[in-house]
Design a protein around this motif. Structure first.
Motif, PDB file in Angstrom:
ATOM      1  N   PHE A 110       0.581  -1.550  -0.313  1.00 14.72           N
ATOM      2  CA  PHE A 110       0.126   0.097   0.396  1.00 14.72           C
ATOM      3  C   PHE A 110       0.757   1.058   0.559  1.00 14.72           C
ATOM      4  CE2 PHE A 110      -2.193   3.414   2.200  1.00 14.72           C
ATOM      5  CZ  PHE A 110      -3.285   3.294   1.442  1.00 14.72           C
ATOM      6  N   ASP A 114       0.104   3.358  -3.364  1.00 11.79           N
ATOM      7  CA  ASP A 114      -1.030   4.367  -3.039  1.00 11.79           C
ATOM      8  C   ASP A 114      -1.162   5.892  -4.076  1.00 11.79           C
ATOM      9  OD1 ASP A 114      -2.577   5.623  -1.838  1.00 11.79           O
ATOM     10  OD2 ASP A 114      -1.837   6.392  -0.417  1.00 11.79           O
ATOM     11  N   TRP A 120      -7.826   0.170  -0.015  1.00  9.09           N
ATOM     12  CA  TRP A 120      -6.692  -0.765   0.778  1.00  9.09           C
ATOM     13  C   TRP A 120      -7.923  -1.618   2.046  1.00  9.09           C
ATOM     14  CZ3 TRP A 120      -2.935  -1.193  -2.402  1.00  9.09           C
ATOM     15  CH2 TRP A 120      -1.815  -2.138  -1.962  1.00  9.09           C
ATOM     16  N   CYS A 142      -7.499   3.054   4.361  1.00  8.87           N
ATOM     17  CA  CYS A 142      -6.008   1.265   4.227  1.00  8.87           C
ATOM     18  C   CYS A 142      -6.532   0.891   5.665  1.00  8.87           C
ATOM     19  CB  CYS A 142      -4.412   1.425   4.333  1.00  8.87           C
ATOM     20  SG  CYS A 142      -3.529  -0.306   4.306  1.00  8.87           S
TER      21      CYS A 142
END
Length: 289
Positions: A110, A114, A120, A142
Motif C-alpha cells: 500500500f 498508493d 485498501w 487502508c
C-alpha cells in the motif's frame, strides 16, 4: 577501543535498546522472512525494489534475521516488483477501486503503490495484525480486518463498486488445495470481474517442506501442503470456475546472482519450466459465458 569504536558501539546499543521485540511463530513468523529480504534489497545502492517503509520497520524490530533466515536473497523483493507492476496498471484503470491484501503481515505494498484514491483492505489473523499495527496503523483508506483469509466473512467488508483486485503473496501454499479452491471460487462468485494475483510453489518443494525444510539450523519453515507446477495451474483453475477470462503465469522476476542464470535456463526448457515458483495473475469475467 578507540573513540570512534566506542561511539559506534554506543550507537548500536542505543538502537538495540530502542528496538521493538515481537513474538511470532508458525506461519505469522514468515512475515519477518519476507521483510528481511525486501528491506535488505532496498538498502542496496542498486536496489530493484525501493521500499523505505520496509527498511524502517526492519531496523525497528529486535530480531536476528540472519540467524533465522540466513543471508538475504532477492526472491521476495523481486516477487513484490512483479505484483507492484500489475497492481499499478490495474489502479490506473480502476481509480478508487478496492485492493484486498490477504495475509498482509508486514508487507508495505500500500505504501509503495498508493495513488491517493485506492481503498485498501489488509486481511490477516489477529496475531499478525497486532504486530503490523505497531508500525503501520490502519487509516481511512487502508483498513485492517482481523480474520484468516479462509474466514470468508472478510468479503462483507469489500466495496466492489469500482472493481476489486485481490493479492495473496506467499499465502496459498500454506493451505490445503481444497481450502484454496473454496476461497478462490468464493471470490470469483462474490466479485464478478475480480482480478486475483498469487504465487505458487512447485510440488517438489511442497514435499520438501512437509518433510521438514530447515532454512537454517535455527529456523524450519512451516509446512506448505499446496504445491502446483506452472503448467498445471491454468487447467486446474479453469476446472474450478467458469468465470476465468485469462490466466497469466510469470517467474518471480530478475533474481540476483547465479540463480538468475538457472531461472532463465529453466524458462527456456519445457521439462524444467515447472521447477521454479510461479506468480499467477487471473482475470475473471463479469458474468459466466
Amino acid at each position: 577501543m578507540n573513540q570512534e569504536s566506542e561511539h559506534n558501539e554506543a550507537a548500536r546499543s542505543a538502537v538495540a535498546a530502542a528496538a521493538v521485540k515481537v513474538d511470532l511463530g508458525g506461519i505469522p513468523e514468515t512475515m519477518l522472512w519476507t521483510l528481511h529480504n525486501r528491506a535488505r534489497e532496498s538498502k542496496r545502492p542498486d536496489a530493484r525494489l525501493k521500499d523505505p517503509e520496509a527498511v524502517r520497520i526492519y531496523d525497528s524490530i529486535a530480531y536476528d534475521y540472519e540467524r533465522s533466515f540466513g543471508r538475504p536473497d532477492s526472491s521476495h523483493p523481486m516477487r513484490s516488483v512483479v505484483f507492484d507492476e500489475a497492481l499499478r496498471s490495474w489502479l490506473s484503470a480502476h481509480p478508487g477501486g478496492t485492493v484486498v491484501e490477504l495475509a498482509c503481515g508486514l508487507e508495505t505494498q500500500f505504501q509503495r503503490c498508493d495513488d491517493g484514491r485506492v481503498h485498501w483492505l489488509c486481511v490477516d489473523v489477529p496475531v499478525a495484525l497486532d504486530v503490523r499495527e505497531r508500525f503501520l496503523p490502519a487509516t481511512s483508506r487502508c483498513r485492517h480486518v482481523r480474520k484468516s483469509a479462509l474466514d470468508l466473512s472478510w468479503m462483507d467488508q469489500v466495496d466492489a463498486t469500482r472493481g476489486v483486485f485481490v493479492t495473496a503473496q506467499g499465502l496459498f501454499m500454506y493451505f490445503d488445495e481444497k481450502d484454496v479452491r473454496r476461497l478462490v471460487v468464493a471470490m470469483f462468485e462474490r466479485f464478478p470481474g475480480v482480478e486475483l494475483m498469487f504465487d505458487t510453489i512447485p510440488p517438489w518443494f511442497s514435499k520438501k517442506t512437509l518433510e521438514g525444510f530447515a532454512k537454517t539450523e535455527h529456523y524450519t519453515t512451516p509446512p506448505m501442503p499446496w504445491g502446483v507446477s506452472a503448467d498445471a495451474i491454468e487447467p486446474l483453475l479453469r476446472g474450478w470456475s467458469g468465470r476465468i477470462a485469462t490466466v497469466k503465469t510469470t517467474p518471480y522476476g530478475a533474481f540476483r546472482g547465479p540463480l538468475s542464470v538457472y531461472l532463465r535456463l529453466f524458462s527456456r526448457i519445457p521439462v524444467l519450466r515447472s521447477v521454479p515458483p510461479t506468480i499467477v495473475h487471473v482475470r475473471t469475467r463479469a458474468a459466466v459465458p
